[in-house]
Design a protein around this motif. Sequence first.
Motif, PDB file in Angstrom:
ATOM      1  N   LYS A  35       0.690  31.684  38.228  1.00 34.31           N
ATOM      2  CA  LYS A  35       1.495  32.007  39.404  1.00 34.31           C
ATOM      3  C   LYS A  35       2.953  31.773  39.047  1.00 34.31           C
ATOM      4  N   GLY A  36       3.775  32.758  39.317  1.00 30.30           N
ATOM      5  CA  GLY A  36       5.193  32.567  39.033  1.00 30.30           C
ATOM      6  C   GLY A  36       5.971  33.861  39.106  1.00 30.30           C
ATOM      7  N   GLY A  37       7.195  33.808  38.654  1.00 28.09           N
ATOM      8  CA  GLY A  37       8.048  34.985  38.611  1.00 28.09           C
ATOM      9  C   GLY A  37       8.139  35.495  37.190  1.00 28.09           C
ATOM     10  N   LEU A  38       7.928  36.777  36.993  1.00 20.91           N
ATOM     11  CA  LEU A  38       7.876  37.297  35.629  1.00 20.91           C
ATOM     12  C   LEU A  38       9.240  37.348  34.955  1.00 20.91           C
ATOM     13  N   ASN A  39      10.303  37.312  35.724  1.00 22.05           N
ATOM     14  CA  ASN A  39      11.624  37.230  35.097  1.00 22.05           C
ATOM     15  C   ASN A  39      11.925  35.809  34.622  1.00 22.05           C
ATOM     16  N   ARG A  40      11.215  34.829  35.171  1.00 23.83           N
ATOM     17  CA  ARG A  40      11.483  33.423  34.872  1.00 23.83           C
ATOM     18  C   ARG A  40      10.388  32.786  34.020  1.00 23.83           C
ATOM     19  N   ASP A  41       9.129  33.124  34.299  1.00 26.02           N
ATOM     20  CA  ASP A  41       8.001  32.399  33.710  1.00 26.02           C
ATOM     21  C   ASP A  41       7.226  33.181  32.654  1.00 26.02           C
TER      22      ASP A  41
END
Length: 297
Positions: free
Chosen positions: A262-268
């Motif tokens: 779970k997360g943001g694909l630009n960040r994680d």
Amino acid sequence: MNESFLVYHEPVFRPPSEANSVILQVTHGCKWNQCTFCEMYTSKKYSVKPFSTITKEVRILSEIHPTAKRLFIGDGDLFSVEFPLILKVLECIKKGLPQINRISTYASTRTLSKFTSEQLQAINEAGLDLLYVGLESGDDNVLSLINKGTTAALQTEACLKAKNAGFKLSVMILSGLGGKVHTENHALNSAKLLNAIQPDLLALLVISFPFGYAHFQERTKAHFEPLSQLEMLKEMRLLLSNLNLKSTVFRSDHASNYLVFKGGLNRDKETFIQQLDDIIEHTIHVPSPHLNVRQHL
């Protein structure tokens, strides 16, 4: 209040994130209902509820759920319904359930493409906010294999048209859908499709065989060799490593998934890839999933 009037034709299907939403069933089943991997609506015959029935059910829902904030419109694809009826349903919801602040539904790119940009904008402005779109794959060979009734180009066009009309898009890709033959192209072309449409949310699910592998093979009418868990993880890594998504929220937390991310694909994204690399390095080869089927429609 005549609650007995409110009849939901089961089984119930809705995205996990709509677990606490009011469900208003406008259609029964799925009009297309030909995708070889999908068993969700095979027990239902497609039909559209009369508008008089919908208005009565909205009134009953307003009495049962007076404080509900979210509403999901079922069943399989609201955009199989004619444009004027969609507007009438949304206006009915707005009047009967004024406290609702988010309305969502399943949509297929095949039916979305039949609506004009102006019609989609009018539907969005009438209150429909979020579309759950099962892309499944961005590879034309895989889409043909599963009888999806569309192409990657048409999916791209429909999703961009919906985004430009104001909708948020939550899209789904099915890991393992191409089997061993198409695994690489399934991952690479799905990444290409996702990069083009930049969805708000991306859910990665895993193909399963709720009625057994033999049943799936019979429906597919083509040779299909499922991936092992290790191959599935490698396919997931290939997909993620080729994504270039700016603000997409990513989830792999469906019952079918082997790993929960779970997360943001630009960040994680790099964190997810590193975790996958660590797991792949320490994962032994296990049998293909159809030998140990998970029941999870």
